[in-house]
Design a protein around this motif. Structure first.
Motif, PDB file in Angstrom:
ATOM      1  N   ILE A 291      -0.210  -0.153  35.221  1.00 30.20           N
ATOM      2  CA  ILE A 291       0.957   0.128  34.373  1.00 30.20           C
ATOM      3  C   ILE A 291       1.692  -1.181  34.079  1.00 30.20           C
ATOM      4  O   ILE A 291       2.058  -1.462  32.942  1.00 30.20           O
ATOM      5  N   ALA A 292       1.849  -1.989  35.134  1.00 30.17           N
ATOM      6  CA  ALA A 292       2.569  -3.252  34.957  1.00 30.17           C
ATOM      7  C   ALA A 292       1.877  -4.130  33.915  1.00 30.17           C
ATOM      8  O   ALA A 292       2.530  -4.763  33.079  1.00 30.17           O
ATOM      9  N   SER A 293       0.565  -4.106  33.942  1.00 34.35           N
ATOM     10  CA  SER A 293      -0.203  -4.914  32.994  1.00 34.35           C
ATOM     11  C   SER A 293      -0.056  -4.366  31.565  1.00 34.35           C
ATOM     12  O   SER A 293       0.133  -5.118  30.605  1.00 34.35           O
ATOM     13  N   VAL A 294      -0.130  -3.044  31.429  1.00 30.98           N
ATOM     14  CA  VAL A 294       0.031  -2.423  30.105  1.00 30.98           C
ATOM     15  C   VAL A 294       1.420  -2.702  29.552  1.00 30.98           C
ATOM     16  O   VAL A 294       1.588  -3.079  28.384  1.00 30.98           O
ATOM     17  N   VAL A 295       2.421  -2.528  30.422  1.00 32.58           N
ATOM     18  CA  VAL A 295       3.798  -2.713  29.968  1.00 32.58           C
ATOM     19  C   VAL A 295       4.025  -4.156  29.510  1.00 32.58           C
ATOM     20  O   VAL A 295       4.725  -4.403  28.534  1.00 32.58           O
ATOM     21  N   GLU A 296       3.376  -5.079  30.203  1.00 30.08           N
ATOM     22  CA  GLU A 296       3.499  -6.477  29.803  1.00 30.08           C
ATOM     23  C   GLU A 296       2.974  -6.680  28.371  1.00 30.08           C
ATOM     24  O   GLU A 296       3.596  -7.358  27.555  1.00 30.08           O
TER      25      GLU A 296
END
Lengths: 318, 398
Positions: free
Chosen positions: A58-63
């Motif tokens: 999720i953190a990667s997608v949100v970035e």
């Protein structure tokens, strides 16, 4: 700000293809448990619903979404016209944040350890520890959610589940209060591991570990599932002094996480407000939810620790 | 009336960069949260009052059709003239025909008037129209729309407000003190109110048993607007009808408390036009107050909503704006997260009922589902559940 309809379509498409809201390899959910060699079936099943394991993704997608949201096209900052679909699903490369992957593994292993120490033996369904579908429900994708929920329920039943032990507030809520409305004949009992530990009278004396910590209640535990006193009891018996932020318990304040896929910018503003409020009380912030953890951590300054409750109870020094 | 969710998203995006807007909202919401929290901790009796209002409102929604008829008869009995407007356009037309053109119209803050676009419509007929609630006047001067149900100018800082007053009303203010600005507005509006031909108000509640309208306020502008001009028009959404006058007063008290204004400075009860029978017991209408009272009951989707298992819950709403001030999203968007009149958690649902459920559903995606609105609503509306439902309406439509 991203076009919500496009985000919803993206989630729908990924769910159909991968069984997750974005491309994630299946083993990423259960590889942490391989060395533990837990029984694969039994009446008491640890069901993570994959939320902790998804957070590094999720953190990667949100970035990436954040970059799209922040870029300027045709003089407006709104990304409302087909940019996501023109990028294509395949272009959304999702590499998990590796430091987060190891934190998540430590948290999940700690939870198993805590349950064992209080005499609760759990089975773990490995390949059948599927995503709960919580985002589908949150986005109002009712049909897709229902179909997915039935699949998850059948898989858990096939492993002999009578009681499922959950590890985060979203999965606890969806399995306990939402699934029964969507799955015919649903008969699983659902308890968060925090409830099991607290109700079992477990005490985790950590001796010198104690200190002053501020608790951040997740919305779903506090307002929808009545898991309010359990974490406080566990922390204080473990020797921590639990401090309350201005808005706590039933009136706790959101970390912003639920809208991070739509507007990372506003999600961050909400997280920042909450972070400031928490750190007024202590430089150690305890979270009970992987989404809260990720969002508060993302805005935290270096002198403040954001720590998952499982690690604290397991004796990890903040 | 229509609206476009993408345009609303654009406005929200822009508002996130507006530091003055963000700061004003942060201050307003924090002050309000603390104030109401303290009030409720001190006055536990208000919680009991809430429970009574919930029960009265539930009964009202279940009997809505019947209550409308009862209210209609009661209004006639007290010599008020009732009307029923099924849609916003019909409400505008009815009120427009009462007012006519070339008149001076003063308005007491009414979200229902905003819902039907009344001010602009009356102006288009060639009338001079003034808002008399200070916050609403500021919004009128700014050319924007209310950013909160009770405090329409919650998004403005003091400096902005004072600047608007001095520039748009053409009054010379010696300083930027709020006191001086309020005094200037008082003088300006008094000049309008005493000369006004028509006063327009909304209502906090309408009692079906007596035809009495209840209006709660602190500024006293509602008193003046509803009693000074010879004609008073009240635009009353049908969800405001409750069985008895006592119920109606309770609604006003709870609304004031949850808006953080308790005790309210004034509660007005208006049952018919003013009259006297002091000379030979001959009843003459139009004593010191209005000689005519027109009450326009506004449906605009509400009757239909009362038959929907989920949307009917919204009809209990008493417009205290508590859910707005408590919402982590609203605190950054105010009513820009909403439709042409209403915004925030309750406002999105009102927009779905009165304008367009699909476009509203697209805006509802911004709802965190955190449930602070549910927990703070005095009439126990499951706001986050309804908002999630609206998302599913939008998802199905696309």
């Amino acid at each position: 700000m991203l076009n919500p309809i496009e985000v919803v379509k993206l989630v729908e498409d990924n769910m159909r293809r991968y069984g997750f809201p974005f491309p994630v390899p299946r083993e990423a959910v259960y590889s942490w448990a391989k060395p533990l060699k837990l029984p694969e079936r039994g009446p008491v099943i640890l069901y993570t619903g994959a939320l902790y394991q998804l957070t590094p993704y999720i953190a990667s997608v949100v970035e990436q979404l954040s970059t799209i949201e922040g870029s300027r096209v045709s003089g407006i900052a709104l990304k409302l016209s087909g940019i996501l679909s023109s990028l294509g699903v395949s272009r959304l490369v999702v590499r998990p944040k590796s430091d987060m992957v190891s934190v998540v593994e430590r948290i999940l292993k700690s939870i198993v350890g805590l349950l064992e120490r209080s005499g609760v033996k759990v089975a773990y369904p490995y390949e059948d520890d599927m995503y709960s579908g919580v985002l589908l429900y949150d986005l109002g994708l009712d049909e897709l959610f229902k179909g997915h929920a039935v699949k998850v329920y059948k898989a858990l039943k096939s492993r002999g589940a009578e009681l499922i032990v959950t590890v985060d507030p979203h999965t606890t809520h969806i399995m306990r209060s939402v699934y029964p409305r969507y799955v015919d004949g649903y008969d699983l009992k659902v308890k968060s591991y925090l409830e099991i530990l607290a109700e079992g009278g477990a005490e985790f004396k950590q001796g010198s570990i104690g200190g002053r910590v501020v608790i951040h209640d997740p919305c779903l535990y506090a307002r929808f599932e009545n898991v309010v006193e359990h974490p406080r009891k566990l922390l204080s018996t473990a020797g921590f002094e639990v401090l309350e932020p201005r808005r706590s318990r039933k009136m706790t304040y959101c970390c912003g996480g639920p809208i991070e896929g739509l507007t990372p910018r506003m999600a961050k503003m909400i997280a920042k407000t909450r972070f400031e409020e928490l750190r007024e009380k202590s430089k150690t912030i305890v979270t009970l939810c992987p989404i809260c953890y990720t969002n508060l951590k993302a805005v935290a300054e270096d002198d403040v620790d954001v720590v998952d409750i499982a690690l604290l109870l397991s004796g990890v020094k903040p | 009336m229509t609206f476009n969710s993408l345009q609303a998203y654009q406005e929200i995006w822009d508002a996130l960069s507006d530091s003055e807007f963000q700061e004003a909202l942060r201050r307003a919401s924090t002050t309000s949260q603390v104030k109401v929290e303290e009030l409720l901790a001190e006055r536990r009796d208000l919680l009991e009052l809430c429970r009574e209002v919930v029960e009265a409102k539930k009964r009202s929604v279940d009997l809505l059709g019947e209550l409308v008829e009862r209210a209609y008869r009661s209004l006639e009995a007290v010599k008020a003239k009732p009307y029923y407007a099924e849609e916003a356009e019909e409400a505008r037309r009815i009120i427009g025909s009462i007012v006519g053109s070339g008149k001076l119209v003063v308005m007491a803050k009414s979200m229902a008037a905003m819902e039907v676009g009344l001010r602009g419509y009356l102006e288009s007929l060639g009338n001079e129209v003034w808002e008399t609630d200070l916050g609403e006047l500021l919004v009128q001067l700014e050319g924007s729309r209310p950013m909160h149900t009770i405090t329409p100018a919650a998004h403005m800082t003091r400096l902005k407000a004072v600047k608007l007053i001095s520039e748009k009303l053409g009054v010379k203010l010696k300083s930027d003190s709020v006191e001086e600005a309020v005094k200037a507005v008082r003088e300006f509006l008094r000049g309008k109110i005493v000369k006004a031909d028509v006063g327009v108000s909304g209502a906090n509640a309408l009692a079906a048993d007596t035809g009495a309208i209840v209006l709660v306020e602190n500024e006293s502008n509602i008193r003046l607007v509803t009693s000074t001009p010879p004609i008073h028009i009240a635009l009353v959404p049908i969800d405001k009808i409750v069985p008895t006058l006592l119920d109606a007063v309770k609604v006003a008290m709870v609304q004031a408390a949850y808006a953080g204004l308790y005790p309210p400075t004034y509660i007005n009860i208006i049952a018919g036009p003013s009259s006297t029978a002091d000379i030979e017991r001959v009843r003459v209408y139009g004593a010191q107050g209005p000689r005519e009272l027109h009450v326009v009951l506004l449906d605009n989707g509400r009757m239909k909503a009362s038959k929907d298992t989920l949307l009917k819950e919204q009809l209990r709403c008493i417009r205290c704006g508590r859910c707005q001030y408590e919402c982590p999203v609203w605190v950054h968007t105010a009513n820009k997260w909403g439709g042409p009149a209403y915004g925030g958690p309750m406002g999105l649902i009102w927009t779905a009922i009165t304008v367009d459920p699909i476009e509203t559903g697209k805006l509802a995606y911004l709802c965190l589902g955190c449930g602070r609105c549910d927990a703070s609503c005095p009439v126990e509306i499951p706001l986050s559940t309804i908002l999630r439902h609206l998302k599913s309406v939008a998802s199905r439509s696309s």
